[in-house]
Design a protein around this motif. Structure first.
Motif, PDB file in Angstrom:
ATOM      1  N   TYR A 158       2.829   7.067  -1.675  1.00 39.44           N
ATOM      2  CA  TYR A 158       2.418   7.837  -0.412  1.00 39.44           C
ATOM      3  C   TYR A 158       2.185   7.026   0.755  1.00 39.44           C
ATOM      4  O   TYR A 158       2.647   7.406   1.996  1.00 39.44           O
ATOM      5  CB  TYR A 158       1.354   8.680  -0.784  1.00 39.44           C
ATOM      6  CG  TYR A 158       0.677   9.449   0.391  1.00 39.44           C
ATOM      7  CD1 TYR A 158       1.284  10.556   0.656  1.00 39.44           C
ATOM      8  CD2 TYR A 158      -0.277   8.911   1.177  1.00 39.44           C
ATOM      9  CE1 TYR A 158       0.790  11.434   1.815  1.00 39.44           C
ATOM     10  CE2 TYR A 158      -0.866   9.506   2.108  1.00 39.44           C
ATOM     11  CZ  TYR A 158      -0.342  10.704   2.523  1.00 39.44           C
ATOM     12  OH  TYR A 158      -0.813  11.398   3.650  1.00 39.44           O
ATOM     13  N   THR A 160       3.238   4.347   1.794  1.00 33.49           N
ATOM     14  CA  THR A 160       4.348   3.500   2.408  1.00 33.49           C
ATOM     15  C   THR A 160       5.035   4.647   3.196  1.00 33.49           C
ATOM     16  O   THR A 160       5.519   4.398   4.267  1.00 33.49           O
ATOM     17  CB  THR A 160       5.160   2.939   1.331  1.00 33.49           C
ATOM     18  OG1 THR A 160       4.633   1.986   0.479  1.00 33.49           O
ATOM     19  CG2 THR A 160       6.165   2.359   1.954  1.00 33.49           C
ATOM     20  N   LYS A 161       5.116   5.669   2.626  1.00 31.91           N
ATOM     21  CA  LYS A 161       5.981   6.760   3.460  1.00 31.91           C
ATOM     22  C   LYS A 161       5.219   7.327   4.667  1.00 31.91           C
ATOM     23  O   LYS A 161       5.755   7.700   5.594  1.00 31.91           O
ATOM     24  CB  LYS A 161       6.073   7.896   2.207  1.00 31.91           C
ATOM     25  CG  LYS A 161       7.169   7.684   1.424  1.00 31.91           C
ATOM     26  CD  LYS A 161       7.365   8.972   0.228  1.00 31.91           C
ATOM     27  CE  LYS A 161       8.475   8.603  -0.544  1.00 31.91           C
ATOM     28  NZ  LYS A 161       8.848   9.981  -1.521  1.00 31.91           N
ATOM     29  N   ALA A 162       3.952   7.258   4.512  1.00 30.64           N
ATOM     30  CA  ALA A 162       3.079   7.707   5.715  1.00 30.64           C
ATOM     31  C   ALA A 162       3.059   6.499   6.501  1.00 30.64           C
ATOM     32  O   ALA A 162       3.265   6.807   7.743  1.00 30.64           O
ATOM     33  CB  ALA A 162       1.677   7.883   5.272  1.00 30.64           C
ATOM     34  N   SER A 164       5.349   4.862   7.523  1.00 33.44           N
ATOM     35  CA  SER A 164       6.752   4.639   8.036  1.00 33.44           C
ATOM     36  C   SER A 164       6.730   5.530   9.118  1.00 33.44           C
ATOM     37  O   SER A 164       7.647   5.391  10.148  1.00 33.44           O
ATOM     38  CB  SER A 164       7.969   5.309   7.000  1.00 33.44           C
ATOM     39  OG  SER A 164       7.907   6.507   6.835  1.00 33.44           O
ATOM     40  N   LYS A 165       5.744   6.394   9.400  1.00 35.48           N
ATOM     41  CA  LYS A 165       5.618   7.578  10.521  1.00 35.48           C
ATOM     42  C   LYS A 165       4.918   6.648  11.509  1.00 35.48           C
ATOM     43  O   LYS A 165       4.441   7.251  12.688  1.00 35.48           O
ATOM     44  CB  LYS A 165       5.022   8.598  10.090  1.00 35.48           C
ATOM     45  CG  LYS A 165       6.112   9.498   8.893  1.00 35.48           C
ATOM     46  CD  LYS A 165       5.290  10.723   8.561  1.00 35.48           C
ATOM     47  CE  LYS A 165       6.353  11.419   7.573  1.00 35.48           C
ATOM     48  NZ  LYS A 165       7.755  11.878   8.059  1.00 35.48           N
ATOM     49  N   GLU A 166       4.035   5.580  11.504  1.00 36.98           N
ATOM     50  CA  GLU A 166       3.287   4.986  11.971  1.00 36.98           C
ATOM     51  C   GLU A 166       3.535   3.874  12.784  1.00 36.98           C
ATOM     52  O   GLU A 166       3.174   3.348  13.806  1.00 36.98           O
ATOM     53  CB  GLU A 166       1.797   4.739  11.181  1.00 36.98           C
ATOM     54  CG  GLU A 166       1.109   5.855  10.856  1.00 36.98           C
ATOM     55  CD  GLU A 166      -0.411   5.451   9.867  1.00 36.98           C
ATOM     56  OE1 GLU A 166      -0.917   6.133   9.712  1.00 36.98           O
ATOM     57  OE2 GLU A 166      -0.547   4.175   9.843  1.00 36.98           O
ATOM     58  N   ASP A 169       7.959   0.348  17.373  1.00 34.67           N
ATOM     59  CA  ASP A 169       9.335  -0.015  17.422  1.00 34.67           C
ATOM     60  C   ASP A 169       9.575  -1.587  17.020  1.00 34.67           C
ATOM     61  O   ASP A 169       8.726  -2.413  17.457  1.00 34.67           O
ATOM     62  CB  ASP A 169       9.822   0.010  19.123  1.00 34.67           C
ATOM     63  CG  ASP A 169       9.941   1.507  19.429  1.00 34.67           C
ATOM     64  OD1 ASP A 169       9.837   2.471  18.383  1.00 34.67           O
ATOM     65  OD2 ASP A 169      10.147   1.748  20.678  1.00 34.67           O
ATOM     66  N   SER A 172       9.315  -2.150  10.621  1.00 33.36           N
ATOM     67  CA  SER A 172       9.866  -1.003   9.602  1.00 33.36           C
ATOM     68  C   SER A 172       9.044  -1.408   8.302  1.00 33.36           C
ATOM     69  O   SER A 172       8.540  -2.487   8.123  1.00 33.36           O
ATOM     70  CB  SER A 172      11.409  -1.084   9.362  1.00 33.36           C
ATOM     71  OG  SER A 172      11.748  -2.549   8.928  1.00 33.36           O
ATOM     72  N   ASN A 227      13.517   1.414   8.341  1.00 31.59           N
ATOM     73  CA  ASN A 227      12.377   1.921   8.357  1.00 31.59           C
ATOM     74  C   ASN A 227      12.590   3.278   7.346  1.00 31.59           C
ATOM     75  O   ASN A 227      13.356   3.803   7.494  1.00 31.59           O
ATOM     76  CB  ASN A 227      11.757   2.595   9.517  1.00 31.59           C
ATOM     77  CG  ASN A 227      10.563   3.165   9.619  1.00 31.59           C
ATOM     78  OD1 ASN A 227       9.592   2.406   8.692  1.00 31.59           O
ATOM     79  ND2 ASN A 227      10.173   4.133  10.031  1.00 31.59           N
ATOM     80  N   GLY A 228      11.894   3.155   6.342  1.00 26.42           N
ATOM     81  CA  GLY A 228      11.870   4.453   5.221  1.00 26.42           C
ATOM     82  C   GLY A 228      12.954   4.162   4.162  1.00 26.42           C
ATOM     83  O   GLY A 228      13.034   4.831   3.326  1.00 26.42           O
TER      84      GLY A 228
END
Length: 256
Positions: A158, A160-162, A164-166, A169, A172, A227-228
């Motif tokens: 969780y 790591t997935k969160a 990826s949204k933070e 530029d 990643s 990223n992701g």
């Protein structure tokens, strides 16, 4: 050539990846908590890597690891939060509080600290990729006796997935999933030899040795840095295929 930092790289899959990355010409820094083991690995690697003592539950020590690696090699391209511990296979209420705390602090808080250190520095240098290592429980599967360990790994997924949204530029994050690897972590905590023997039958179908998985992971750790990203060794298709062909494949991963 990339510069890679791997936490918990003095044994198991971490050490396997360190060795493989060095063999591919990358610059590598790693850490462990056992000073004697750190010295042993440093000697074995012939000084090719930066091998130091650091506790992932201490953010300042991880920040020092980043600084030491950057001072020796320059900008860091990849950081891998690999350090992890398990516990005896017992119901939650039988697990000593100190053991539960150590597992959660290493497997989850250690990843939080490592991620915070790496992402802050990568944001400043405007590039870099963070990998967090999955384990049993990451996919939501539950195993009796490994509640604390599995919960820690589920939380890492969780997290790591969160993240990826933070990330800004140029920076990643992603997940590395080594599957079942024959290390002390896999076989740890079996109090009953008969239970371990039963588990080894499944391990002989699904698991692999470090020298099989580490080269595959090491290559992708420096080439799949989007990223992701979610890099899995033991896919669902591979699991189905191995069970289907198990009667025809005689494997003994635990032979002396």
């Amino acid at each position: 050539m990339s510069t890679v930092v791997i936490t918990g790289g003095t044994r198991g899959i971490g050490l396997g990846m360190v060795s493989e990355l060095l063999a591919r010409g990358h610059q590598v820094a790693t850490c462990g908590t056992d000073a004697a083991r750190v010295a042993e690995v440093d000697t074995a690697l012939g000084g090719a890597a930066l091998v130091t003592t650091a506790d992932v539950t201490d953010r300042d020590q991880l920040r020092a690891l980043w600084d030491d690696a950057a001072a020796r090699f320059g900008p860091i391209d990849v950081w891998i939060n690999n350090a992890g511990v398990s516990h005896d296979r017992k119901p939650l209420w039988e697990l000593p509080a100190d053991t539960a705390r150590a597992v959660l602090e290493t497997n989850l808080l250690g990843v939080v600290h490592g991620s915070a250190v790496a992402l802050a520095a990568m944001a400043a240098q405007r590039h870099g990729h963070l990998w967090n290592m999955e384990g049993l429980g990451s996919d939501g599967r539950t195993v009796a006796g490994l509640t604390t360990y599995g919960a820690s790994k589920r939380a890492v997924t969780y997290l790591t997935k969160a993240l990826s949204k933070e990330v800004p530029d140029g920076v990643s994050v992603g997940l590395l999933s080594p599957g079942m690897v024959v290390t002390d972590l896999l076989t740890h905590g079996y109090a009953d030899p008969a239970e371990l023997a039963k588990a080894q039958k499944v391990f002989n179908i699904l698991a692999d040795r470090v020298d099989t998985v580490a080269p595959w992971l090491a290559e992708r750790a420096v080439t799949r840095t989007r990223n992701g990203a979610h890099v899995r060794w033991l896919t669902t298709g591979k699991v189905i295929g191995r069970f289907a062909t198990a009667p025809l494949r005689k494997r003994d991963l635990f032979a002396a």
